[in-house]
Design a protein around this motif. Structure first.
Motif, mmCIF file in Angstrom:
data_model
loop_
_atom_site.group_PDB
_atom_site.id
_atom_site.type_symbol
_atom_site.label_atom_id
_atom_site.label_comp_id
_atom_site.label_asym_id
_atom_site.label_seq_id
_atom_site.Cartn_x
_atom_site.Cartn_y
_atom_site.Cartn_z
ATOM 1 N N UNK A 119 0.846 -1.186 0.000
ATOM 2 C CA UNK A 119 0.000 0.000 0.000
ATOM 3 C C UNK A 119 0.887 1.243 0.000
ATOM 4 N N UNK A 120 0.883 2.020 -1.050
ATOM 5 C CA UNK A 120 1.719 3.208 -1.304
ATOM 6 C C UNK A 120 3.207 2.894 -1.186
ATOM 7 N N UNK A 121 3.576 1.622 -1.321
ATOM 8 C CA UNK A 121 4.983 1.209 -1.252
ATOM 9 C C UNK A 121 5.648 1.751 0.011
ATOM 10 N N UNK A 122 5.055 1.448 1.125
ATOM 11 C CA UNK A 122 5.513 1.968 2.414
ATOM 12 C C UNK A 122 6.668 1.140 2.954
ATOM 13 N N UNK B 162 9.980 5.080 12.236
ATOM 14 C CA UNK B 162 10.166 5.934 11.061
ATOM 15 C C UNK B 162 9.608 5.197 9.854
ATOM 16 N N UNK B 163 8.812 5.887 9.037
ATOM 17 C CA UNK B 163 8.250 5.247 7.848
ATOM 18 C C UNK B 163 8.122 6.274 6.726
ATOM 19 N N UNK B 164 8.089 5.759 5.469
ATOM 20 C CA UNK B 164 8.012 6.632 4.301
ATOM 21 C C UNK B 164 7.284 5.925 3.174
ATOM 22 N N UNK B 165 6.313 6.605 2.583
ATOM 23 C CA UNK B 165 5.564 6.076 1.457
ATOM 24 C C UNK B 165 6.159 6.561 0.149
ATOM 25 N N UNK B 166 6.720 5.646 -0.643
ATOM 26 C CA UNK B 166 7.435 6.060 -1.849
ATOM 27 C C UNK B 166 6.488 6.535 -2.950
ATOM 28 N N UNK B 167 5.241 6.074 -2.950
ATOM 29 C CA UNK B 167 4.306 6.496 -3.988
ATOM 30 C C UNK B 167 3.687 7.854 -3.701
ATOM 31 N N UNK B 168 3.308 8.097 -2.466
ATOM 32 C CA UNK B 168 2.706 9.391 -2.141
ATOM 33 C C UNK B 168 3.709 10.405 -1.592
ATOM 34 N N UNK B 169 4.994 9.998 -1.539
ATOM 35 C CA UNK B 169 6.070 10.907 -1.121
ATOM 36 C C UNK B 169 5.793 11.561 0.236
ATOM 37 N N UNK B 170 5.321 10.783 1.176
ATOM 38 C CA UNK B 170 5.061 11.302 2.521
ATOM 39 C C UNK B 170 5.585 10.309 3.542
ATOM 40 N N UNK C 12 6.011 14.235 16.439
ATOM 41 C CA UNK C 12 6.382 15.654 16.285
ATOM 42 C C UNK C 12 5.881 16.282 14.992
ATOM 43 N N UNK C 13 5.776 15.515 13.909
ATOM 44 C CA UNK C 13 5.320 16.095 12.643
ATOM 45 C C UNK C 13 3.843 16.476 12.693
ATOM 46 N N UNK C 14 3.044 15.660 13.352
ATOM 47 C CA UNK C 14 1.620 15.944 13.471
ATOM 48 C C UNK C 14 1.291 16.786 14.694
ATOM 49 N N UNK C 15 2.294 17.004 15.564
ATOM 50 C CA UNK C 15 2.062 17.804 16.760
ATOM 51 C C UNK C 15 1.168 17.116 17.774
ATOM 52 N N UNK C 16 1.199 15.794 17.802
ATOM 53 C CA UNK C 16 0.293 15.038 18.664
ATOM 54 C C UNK C 16 1.080 14.269 19.717
ATOM 55 N N UNK C 17 0.557 14.266 20.932
ATOM 56 C CA UNK C 17 1.143 13.410 21.962
ATOM 57 C C UNK C 17 0.026 12.746 22.754
ATOM 58 N N UNK C 18 0.355 11.585 23.283
ATOM 59 C CA UNK C 18 -0.621 10.774 24.016
ATOM 60 C C UNK C 18 0.033 10.240 25.284
ATOM 61 N N UNK C 19 -0.639 10.383 26.398
ATOM 62 C CA UNK C 19 -0.150 9.890 27.688
ATOM 63 C C UNK C 19 -1.208 8.989 28.305
ATOM 64 N N UNK C 20 -0.779 7.851 28.855
ATOM 65 C CA UNK C 20 -1.715 6.925 29.484
ATOM 66 C C UNK C 20 -1.146 6.441 30.813
#
Length: 397
Positions: free
Chosen positions: A190-193, A231-239, A267-275
């Motif tokens: 899927x999107x060559x991830x 760390x992950x990267x989608x080669x088809x959607x370049x994201x 950090x890229x999405x500016x989201x953090x979660x604590x449980x």
């Protein structure tokens, strides 16, 4: 309730000495189990069987407006003698709840896996094959799991459906786990991830020999701190994306209340979660999770609990009239005096969000049947607060 095929796969991990909790993907497994549990919809029945120590089948039928179901088969090259039927399995092994992590141990030596006959090596690596067909949608999912070495495992999962892009997707995952740390390399069609994730456990390294005094001191350590990254990267959607996470959990040597704390940051999405999850007593667990986004200032708070109902007997030494069996809720007490702890007879799960959405789930056993009864309730919809109500029944032979 843990699905039968998931239970068999878990038994395969135990038989082959694979620690599925020592993974960055399962960093928040405790919070997900306590707060994101699914509730059944309508009526669902599951009949499964381990026809031999190496082969299992499962048939599922559900009714929610329309009747649908699935047929699944599983093969394991390793004999799964630790798989029990629905009347014998302990509920703590069939219910997805608080994860009590164990001490990390030294992996087996690769030479211990070698089998020689007449100067020829004849050993084979353990393999698990699983396939499931959904009807009438004709969706097919499959799993190939192979233990390559004591510290290495290959996992390939696939889904085939005409409604998906390219007719389906395949995910390949190569895992390396030596106890002290675990790394995973993944690729998805899927999107060559492509991606990589890892988890590192601070403190004791089971691969290194320690003096007897140091080993004794290590056994007194009550908790373990872990840190990981993905760390992950989608080669088809370049994201791409990146996340990092931390976990502190108590170990069996802990004399206080068992607890698990996690923090994950994207950090890229500016989201953090604590449980935060804690066992307040022998029969109760409480959990909270807070999500916040620094860009949108959106937040979400979820609270949940898990209460275990146990059967208790009074030991010998009391009067005959007092020697009775009773089932009681004891959310904040531990076994004391002459009481003997027996098997769990039921588990009640509950959660509530800041939007007043409530999830309730009661899981237990009636004779040879495992069942899950649950409902989702929206308190803001006063006219029809019950959004879903359902029951799921499992029979495993």
């Amino acid at each position: 309730m843990l699905g039968y095929m998931d239970y068999v796969q878990k038994s395969f991990y135990l038989a082959t000495k694979w620690d599925e909790d020592n993974s960055y993907a399962n960093l928040n497994a405790t919070a997900r189990a306590l707060l994101d549990f699914p509730t059944p919809k309508g009526l669902k029945m599951n009949v499964s069987s381990l026809s031999s120590p190496n082969f299992a089948t499962s048939y599922t039928m559900a009714s929610l407006g329309v009747v649908d179901g699935s047929v699944s088969y599983l093969y394991s090259s390793r004999s799964l003698d630790n798989v029990l039927n629905s009347g014998a399995v302990e509920l703590k092994d069939a219910v997805i709840g608080y994860r009590d992590l164990k001490e990390i141990v030294k992996p087996d030596d690769p030479r211990d896996w070698e089998i020689w006959k007449g100067g020829v090596r004849v050993d084979r690596r353990d393999t698990l094959l699983y396939g499931r067909m959904y009807l009438p949608a004709s969706t097919l999912e499959a799993l190939y799991l192979r233990r390559l070495a004591p510290t290495r495992q290959l996992k390939i999962s696939a889904v085939s459906n005409s409604r998906l892009p390219n007719g389906g997707t395949i995910l390949a995952l190569l895992q390396q786990n030596n106890g002290k740390w675990c790394t995973e390399y993944l690729y998805s069609t899927d999107v060559a991830l492509i991606g990589m994730r890892g988890l590192y456990n601070f403190g004791f390294d089971p691969r290194k020999a320690l003096p007897k005094t140091s080993l004794s001191d290590h056994r007194k350590i009550a908790g373990r701190f872990s840190a990981g990254m993905e760390v992950y990267y989608g080669m088809l959607n370049k994201s791409g994306g990146v996340s990092t996470g931390f976990r502190y959990t108590t170990l069996p040597s802990n004399t206080g209340s068992p607890l698990t704390m996690t923090l994950t940051i994207n950090p890229l999405m500016g989201h953090f979660q604590a449980s935060y999850a804690v066992k307040a007593g022998k029969n109760s667990v409480f959990c909270s999770r807070y999500d916040f986004n620094i860009y949108s200032y959106e937040s979400d708070l979820v609270l949940g609990c898990e209460l275990w109902r146990r059967k208790q007997t009074v030991s010998a030494g009391v009067t005959e009239a007092e020697n009775t069996i009773s089932e009681t809720w004891q959310p904040d007490s531990f076994s004391t005096g002459g009481e003997k702890e027996e098997d769990v007879t039921g588990v009640l799960k509950a959660r509530i969000t800041q939007n007043f959405n409530i999830g309730l789930l009661w899981e237990g056993r009636y004779k040879q049947l495992l069942f899950s009864l649950g409902s989702n309730i929206d308190l803001k919809r006063r006219e029809q607060p019950f959004r879903t109500v359902g029951i799921e029944i499992q029979y495993n032979s």
